[in-house]
Design a protein around this motif. Structure first.
Motif, PDB file in Angstrom:
ATOM      1  N   THR A 127       0.919  -1.015   0.211  1.00  0.00           N
ATOM      2  CA  THR A 127      -0.037   0.029  -0.292  1.00  0.00           C
ATOM      3  C   THR A 127       0.926   1.426   0.170  1.00  0.00           C
ATOM      4  OG1 THR A 127      -1.937  -1.042   1.389  1.00  0.00           O
ATOM      5  CG2 THR A 127      -1.911   1.284   1.327  1.00  0.00           C
ATOM      6  N   SER A 173      -6.490   0.054  -3.532  1.00  0.00           N
ATOM      7  CA  SER A 173      -7.483   0.825  -3.695  1.00  0.00           C
ATOM      8  C   SER A 173      -7.755   1.791  -2.060  1.00  0.00           C
ATOM      9  CB  SER A 173      -8.918   0.256  -2.983  1.00  0.00           C
ATOM     10  OG  SER A 173     -10.277   1.136  -2.698  1.00  0.00           O
ATOM     11  N   LEU A 174      -6.899   1.186  -1.079  1.00  0.00           N
ATOM     12  CA  LEU A 174      -6.554   1.861  -0.213  1.00  0.00           C
ATOM     13  C   LEU A 174      -5.766   2.987  -0.611  1.00  0.00           C
ATOM     14  CD1 LEU A 174      -6.180   2.714   2.857  1.00  0.00           C
ATOM     15  CD2 LEU A 174      -4.629   0.477   3.510  1.00  0.00           C
ATOM     16  N   TYR A 208     -14.786   0.560  -9.077  1.00  0.00           N
ATOM     17  CA  TYR A 208     -14.156   2.406  -9.274  1.00  0.00           C
ATOM     18  C   TYR A 208     -14.583   1.754 -10.963  1.00  0.00           C
ATOM     19  CZ  TYR A 208     -11.158   3.119  -5.537  1.00  0.00           C
ATOM     20  OH  TYR A 208     -11.008   2.985  -4.008  1.00  0.00           O
ATOM     21  N   VAL A 248      -8.691  -0.933   4.148  1.00  0.00           N
ATOM     22  CA  VAL A 248      -9.693  -1.798   3.298  1.00  0.00           C
ATOM     23  C   VAL A 248     -11.064  -2.830   3.827  1.00  0.00           C
ATOM     24  CG1 VAL A 248      -7.300  -2.293   2.112  1.00  0.00           C
ATOM     25  CG2 VAL A 248      -7.985  -3.873   4.085  1.00  0.00           C
ATOM     26  N   ILE A 283     -14.657  10.119   0.667  1.00  0.00           N
ATOM     27  CA  ILE A 283     -14.313   9.505   0.073  1.00  0.00           C
ATOM     28  C   ILE A 283     -14.432   9.049  -1.416  1.00  0.00           C
ATOM     29  CG2 ILE A 283     -15.322   7.023  -0.962  1.00  0.00           C
ATOM     30  CD1 ILE A 283     -13.965   6.360   0.760  1.00  0.00           C
ATOM     31  N   CYS A 311     -13.256   1.496   2.223  1.00  0.00           N
ATOM     32  CA  CYS A 311     -11.985   2.469   0.693  1.00  0.00           C
ATOM     33  C   CYS A 311     -13.286   1.137  -0.313  1.00  0.00           C
ATOM     34  CB  CYS A 311     -11.128   1.075   0.369  1.00  0.00           C
ATOM     35  SG  CYS A 311      -9.728   2.633   1.323  1.00  0.00           S
ATOM     36  N   PHE A 355      -8.606   5.483   6.333  1.00  0.00           N
ATOM     37  CA  PHE A 355      -9.181   4.643   5.788  1.00  0.00           C
ATOM     38  C   PHE A 355      -8.401   3.240   5.914  1.00  0.00           C
ATOM     39  CE2 PHE A 355      -8.585   8.667   3.615  1.00  0.00           C
ATOM     40  CZ  PHE A 355     -10.199   8.890   3.139  1.00  0.00           C
ATOM     41  N   TRP A 361     -13.417   5.952   7.143  1.00  0.00           N
ATOM     42  CA  TRP A 361     -14.133   5.487   6.097  1.00  0.00           C
ATOM     43  C   TRP A 361     -13.411   3.753   5.302  1.00  0.00           C
ATOM     44  CZ3 TRP A 361     -12.487  10.587   6.527  1.00  0.00           C
ATOM     45  CH2 TRP A 361     -13.819  11.475   6.368  1.00  0.00           C
ATOM     46  N   GLY A 392      -3.579   4.596   6.949  1.00  0.00           N
ATOM     47  CA  GLY A 392      -4.375   3.929   6.433  1.00  0.00           C
ATOM     48  C   GLY A 392      -4.183   2.595   7.358  1.00  0.00           C
ATOM     49  N   GLN A 425      -7.219   5.837  -1.802  1.00  0.00           N
ATOM     50  CA  GLN A 425      -8.376   6.834  -1.055  1.00  0.00           C
ATOM     51  C   GLN A 425      -7.061   7.583  -0.077  1.00  0.00           C
ATOM     52  OE1 GLN A 425     -11.153   7.459  -0.969  1.00  0.00           O
ATOM     53  NE2 GLN A 425     -11.349   5.649  -2.438  1.00  0.00           N
ATOM     54  N   SER A 440      -6.678  -4.825  -2.935  1.00  0.00           N
ATOM     55  CA  SER A 440      -7.224  -3.596  -2.108  1.00  0.00           C
ATOM     56  C   SER A 440      -6.755  -2.833  -1.241  1.00  0.00           C
ATOM     57  CB  SER A 440      -7.480  -5.221  -1.120  1.00  0.00           C
ATOM     58  OG  SER A 440      -6.293  -5.409  -0.505  1.00  0.00           O
TER      59      SER A 440
END
Length: 560
Positions: free
Chosen positions: A100, A297-298, A276, A246, A321, A270, A244, A268, A210, A301, A294
């Motif tokens: 990530t 995606s993190l 998307y 996952v 988000i 993700c 954020f 939030w 995160g 964000q 995943s």
């Protein structure tokens, strides 16, 4: 002339030298201090076992650890408030936090920002842990900044009970110092272990936090349930700082939400990457494996939230988000995801007929992802090989990891050979100082390998047989392999294992500069299938340190 720092006193300054760096003392003596002296001195701080025991003792009093970290930071000439200027992205998790961070760093670097990236562990050289613009800090800069920080701490240790920071704590301080001196626009900081008690959690005001996928690891420190571990990970949340995560299982997700509410942190979840909007072309990631989606995606964000803060409301409502209204807007981020590189994680290297599949998976959950990735990609390679392929597992595990549980997950991959070795790059005294570990004896490492071999045999329904044992010398590693059956072998070092399983068919390992490790004739005879096969597929897994040792031999870019 090399000189140990331990006998020098009253460090005043460091200055550049054409050959390295010079150390000036009050006696005006000058000593040459190359990179290897810095790394060897750093290794004297390798008290990880003691540090982990201290963490366990002080688990109920995290403020004591953070207070100690603050004291070391100030002795190094820094104050916590300075870290606010690093515009930090702070990331934790059990699986995927490093990937990530790599995705996030690359996305923001593609926007033109000067990035700092602190991660652990390193694969080959310790400099990899501290990166500027995606590249490990240069040897000269590492040496200069190391002695600046070490000198300040060493000068003040007598007035602080002789205390010096442990290995990881020192490197964290060094990273902060480097990023401040190099004036990065942002720093991506990966948590070491846990979150609440981790020394990186001295950060007061990150721009965004995160949490990657959670699982069971470091149970003696973090707790023996995933909910307890989630509580520790949520310790990086800060009041008012967007965070954020996952998608997590229900139990740990509830804990994270409670922690966020308690701390006053907006949290939030993700969306899946599939949610998307897609371009006409499917979104490609630079890191292989479905589990990386995943992480990507993190990273999207985290990057979006950081850009919101950087440009205030120029990228949308602060702390919201990220939602792409059309495929074009996603395309502007896709290059950062596609170009991301993170060696040793779902990485494939093809050297002629020998193909290496490297993944530092070291928990049962990450090993599941590794098996899924390997099964898919190895099958694709086998369909194009044009002849029989021999599959080889090269495995090691360290610490409190459940080796048997990980090996059980690997059984369905149907390996023809299982090879075990310690995380020792070469069976010679002059091995790379960056990869030395003073916390575990050679005897213990080799015993662990023999235990892993025994577990593999039992998992494959093979009876235990008495056989040749590794004879361990106090002064040197054994230079022959141990054997117990035709399918499993234990080697004393990584190089000897690689040379045996490649059987001279990898030109990099067959280079004249490589020292050939002798093995018994009976062990050589067992390698006939490797010599006759159209291809050899080698999965290296169980330890990032093992993967790093393999890369040191296979990838010239890692050569010192």
């Amino acid at each position: 002339m090399q000189a140990s720092y331990f006998h020098k006193r009253s460090l005043l300054s460091l200055a550049d030298s054409t050959a390295g760096y010079i150390l000036k003392t009050t006696c005006t003596l000058v000593f040459f201090l190359p990179l290897q002296d810095a790394v060897c001195t750093l290794n004297t701080l390798q008290t990880n076992a003691c540090a982990l025991e201290q963490v366990r003792r002080e688990r109920g009093h995290p403020q004591l650890q953070l207070q100690a970290m603050r004291g070391f930071l100030e002795r190094a000439g820094l104050v916590v408030e300075e870290l606010d200027h690093l515009n930090i992205i702070h990331v934790t998790g059990t699986k995927g936090k490093g990937s990530t961070c790599a995705f996030t760093e690359h996305i923001l670097r593609s926007y033109g920002f000067r990035t700092g990236f602190y991660s652990s562990p390193h694969l080959v050289e310790v400099r990899e842990r501290i990166r500027i613009n995606g590249k490990p800090i240069g040897k000269e800069l590492f040496t200069k900044y190391f002695w600046q920080v070490y000198g300040r701490l060493y000068e003040t240790k007598d007035t602080h009970g002789g205390s010096m920071p442990a290995y990881f704590r020192f490197l964290t301080i060094l990273a902060f110092h480097v990023f401040l001196q190099e004036k990065v626009d942002l720093a991506v900081i990966e948590v070491g272990i846990g979150g609440a008690y981790d020394c990186t959690n001295i950060i007061r005001r990150p721009w965004v936090c995160g949490i990657a996928s959670l699982g069971i690891d470091h149970t003696s420190i973090l707790g023996d349930t995933i909910e307890k571990i989630a509580w520790q990970k949520g310790g990086i949340f800060k009041p008012g700082v967007p965070a954020f995560t996952v998608k997590q299982p229900d139990g740990p997700m509830m804990v994270l939400k409670e922690r966020a509410k308690e701390i006053g942190c907006p949290l939030w979840v993700c969306p899946e990457l599939e949610e998307y909007p897609a371009d006409s072309e499917p979104l490609r990631l630079g890191l292989a494996g479905h589990h990386q989606r995943s992480n990507a995606s993190l990273a999207l964000q985290l990057s979006h939230s950081w850009l919101q803060r950087q440009f205030e409301d120029g990228v949308g409502e602060l702390g919201s988000i990220l939602v792409f209204s059309n495929s074009t807007s996603l395309s502007s981020w896709a290059v950062g995801l596609e170009d991301t590189e993170w060696p040793g994680r779902t990485q494939t290297l093809k050297h002629g007929p020998v193909t290496y599949f490297l993944d530092g998976a070291h928990t049962t959950r990450s090993m599941l992802a590794c098996v899924s990735w390997f099964s898919k990609v190895a099958s694709q390679h086998e369909r194009t090989t044009g002849g029989p392929v021999v599959r080889v597992l090269l495995f090691n595990a360290t610490g409190e990891r459940d080796s048997a549980a990980m090996l059980k997950l690997l059984v369905p991959c149907h390996f023809d050979f299982a090879v075990f070795c310690p995380n020792i790059t070469e069976a010679i005294a002059s091995c790379n100082a960056d990869q030395q570990n003073f916390n575990v004896s050679v005897e213990n490492m080799l015993t662990r390998c023999l235990d892993n071999q025994r577990s593999w045999r039992l998992l494959n329904g093979q009876e235990e047989k008495p056989g040749a044992q590794l004879l361990i010398s106090r002064d040197a590693l054994p230079l022959v392999a141990a054997e117990r059956c035709s399918k499993t072998l234990v080697f004393p070092c990584i190089l000897s294992a690689l040379q045996w399983l490649s059987q001279g068919r990898d030109s990099v390992l067959a280079h004249p500069d490589k020292r050939v490790i002798p093995v018994k004739p009976s062990v050589t005879a067992k390698a006939a299938p490797l010599r006759d096969a159209a291809g050899i597929h080698v999965l290296v897994a169980g330890s990032l340190h093992l993967v790093g040792g393999v890369l040191k031999h296979l990838d010239p870019s890692f050569a010192s």
